[in-house]
Enzyme design. Structure first.
Site, PDB file in Angstrom:
ATOM      1  N   HIS A 206       0.788  -1.234   0.000  1.00  0.00           N
ATOM      2  CA  HIS A 206       0.000   0.000   0.000  1.00  0.00           C
ATOM      3  C   HIS A 206       0.818   1.280   0.000  1.00  0.00           C
ATOM      4  O   HIS A 206       0.264   2.360  -0.174  1.00  0.00           O
ATOM      5  CB  HIS A 206      -0.962   0.040   1.195  1.00  0.00           C
ATOM      6  CG  HIS A 206      -0.317   0.473   2.472  1.00  0.00           C
ATOM      7  ND1 HIS A 206       0.594  -0.297   3.115  1.00  0.00           N
ATOM      8  CD2 HIS A 206      -0.451   1.604   3.196  1.00  0.00           C
ATOM      9  CE1 HIS A 206       1.003   0.325   4.211  1.00  0.00           C
ATOM     10  NE2 HIS A 206       0.388   1.489   4.281  1.00  0.00           N
TER      11      HIS A 206
HETATM   12  N1  UDP Z   1      -3.932  -4.618   8.880  1.00  0.00           N
HETATM   13  C1  UDP Z   1      -5.199  -5.150   9.059  1.00  0.00           C
HETATM   14  N2  UDP Z   1      -5.851  -5.617   7.958  1.00  0.00           N
HETATM   15  C2  UDP Z   1      -5.314  -5.612   6.711  1.00  0.00           C
HETATM   16  C3  UDP Z   1      -4.011  -5.080   6.547  1.00  0.00           C
HETATM   17  C4  UDP Z   1      -3.354  -4.573   7.645  1.00  0.00           C
HETATM   18  O1  UDP Z   1      -5.712  -5.187  10.170  1.00  0.00           O
HETATM   19  O2  UDP Z   1      -5.978  -6.046   5.760  1.00  0.00           O
HETATM   20  C5  UDP Z   1      -3.244  -4.087  10.061  1.00  0.00           C
HETATM   21  C6  UDP Z   1      -1.864  -4.628  10.278  1.00  0.00           C
HETATM   22  O3  UDP Z   1      -1.887  -5.856  10.959  1.00  0.00           O
HETATM   23  C7  UDP Z   1      -1.205  -3.511  11.077  1.00  0.00           C
HETATM   24  C8  UDP Z   1      -1.856  -2.278  10.508  1.00  0.00           C
HETATM   25  O4  UDP Z   1      -3.042  -2.699   9.874  1.00  0.00           O
HETATM   26  O5  UDP Z   1      -1.536  -3.628  12.438  1.00  0.00           O
HETATM   27  C9  UDP Z   1      -0.906  -1.644   9.544  1.00  0.00           C
HETATM   28  O6  UDP Z   1      -1.541  -0.718   8.816  1.00  0.00           O
HETATM   29  P1  UDP Z   1      -1.017  -0.230   7.400  1.00  0.00           P
HETATM   30  O7  UDP Z   1      -0.185  -1.288   6.783  1.00  0.00           O
HETATM   31  O8  UDP Z   1      -2.211   0.269   6.673  1.00  0.00           O
HETATM   32  O9  UDP Z   1      -0.169   1.050   7.770  1.00  0.00           O
HETATM   33  P2  UDP Z   1       1.331   1.313   8.189  1.00  0.00           P
HETATM   34  O10 UDP Z   1       1.661   0.422   9.348  1.00  0.00           O
HETATM   35  O11 UDP Z   1       2.194   1.067   6.993  1.00  0.00           O
HETATM   36  O12 UDP Z   1       1.345   2.751   8.585  1.00  0.00           O
END
Ligand code: UDP
Length: 359
Positions: A206
């Protein structure tokens, strides 16, 4: 003591769930939650409130689907209105999204103290919107809650001085979340019944640098398609990534799921054999659940896991991803190193907020 919590994106719901639950144990703390609306789909927002027992937000700003500047600007204006009305002692912000920056800036301009959870992380790539948001949020924060010693070192190198600001290393609130919710994990309904425990790879895609650059996106998809020939690859796909893939006719052979709730995500993390991800949170969750992660980025904020050997910083080149995939199969990793604290980060954060020294 009154705290206004500003959240708006998926990872912030997960982080805030832990601290919000801890706050409810203190009669002397009132928490007011603002949901900016940055993530609004049922499976990117509501499901986390339901599964993780987050109280219904007091304010829903419904600001979404705008350019970075427009989104941050409108949030700033609306959050300011709420803060003027609520007059909190603290504004609590999480991570590195536009909601984080808007919340921090609105508070700082009103001379309300800002506490930043997940401070000090750096990719050293100022083109990333997340890096811009976190650097600027740190600048206006009174307490900078560092998840790791490395994050605190980044702040010290930037000239922050402990005791002028507060730079406590409290551990990672996502580790608290993983520890607490692990026993409630749920098999995703969409997961095909022939997928066996321990025999699939979990992927996520993403990050803007991978989705806005079509050559990077194609290369990443090709690598996952190829791995899928050997071992099933399961990807709960971010809606933005899905629409870019569809719009550009990029064909995926691996199994795509709709974004899953946190309890389903934990199930996938627990039972996969390997993680391939450009997510900040997921690359650490891999470690929490004793899996290696191929980090499909050119830099990472969580360098300790790459140095430790559990994670591989692979970028998006197919050959590099495939080489790391092979290497990871035979690696022996010690998953007992407590890089992210002891699972009581939320309690530590609250005790700092309550401390007289920080008033
Ligand atoms: N996550 C979730 N469902 C999904 C994909 C990710 O619950 O389909 C959770 C993941 O386990 C983590 C969080 O969302 O706890 C991460 O979010 P994301 O990857 O959107 O953002 P980033 O961490 O890169 O800021």
């Amino acid at each position: 003591m009154k705290i206004v919590t500003v959240i708006g994106a998926r990872p912030q719901f997960i982080k805030a769930a832990v601290i919000s639950r801890a706050i409810r144990r203190y009669d002397q703390i009132e928490e007011i939650i603002i949901h900016t609306g940055q993530h609004f789909d049922a499976n990117m927002s509501d499901v986390f409130f339901e599964q993780m027992g987050i109280p219904k937000p007091h304010y829903q700003l419904e600001i979404a689907s705008l350019s970075h500047g427009a989104m941050t600007g409108r949030m700033l204006e609306k959050i300011e209105e709420v803060l003027v009305k609520e007059q909190p002692d603290w504004v609590l912000v999480y991570g590195d999204t536009n909601s984080t920056l808007a919340g921090a800036l609105a508070a700082a301009k009103l001379h309300i103290k800002v506490a930043h959870v997940e401070a000090g992380l750096r990719s050293f790539n100022m083109r990333m919107p997340e890096e811009q948001n976190r650097v600027l949020t740190d600048k206006v924060s009174k307490i900078l809650f560092c998840p790791t010693q490395a994050a605190k070192c980044n702040l010290l190198q930037e000239g922050y001085v402990d005791n002028i600001n507060y730079l406590p290393v409290v551990g990672d609130v996502m580790f608290d979340a993983a520890k607490f919710y692990s026993r409630h994990s749920q098999r995703p309904r969409e997961l095909p019944s022939d997928i066996e425990i321990g025999n699939f790879i979990l992927g996520t895609i993403h990050r803007a640098e991978n989705t806005n650059d079509l050559s990077r996106l194609r290369s990443l998809v090709e690598a996952l398609n190829e791995i899928h020939q050997t071992e099933p690859v399961i990807v709960p796909l971010h809606p933005r990534t899905k629409s870019i893939l569809d719009k550009n006719g990029i064909v995926v052979d691996f199994k795509v799921l709709k974004p899953v709730g946190y309890l389903e995500m934990i199930y996938l993390l627990k039972h996969c054999s390997l993680v391939v991800s450009d997510s900040g949170g997921v690359q650490k969750e891999a470690y929490f659940f004793e899996k290696s992660c191929l980090v499909t980025r050119d830099e990472t904020e969580w360098t300790e896991l790459v140095e430790h050997g559990s994670n591989y910083l692979v970028g998006v080149e197919k050959d590099k991803i495939l080489a790391a995939y092979d290497k990871s199969k035979s690696a022996k990793i010690d998953y007992s190193v407590p890089f992210y604290g002891n699972g009581y980060c939320a309690e530590e954060i609250i005790s700092y907020l309550l401390k007289d020294g920080c008033n």
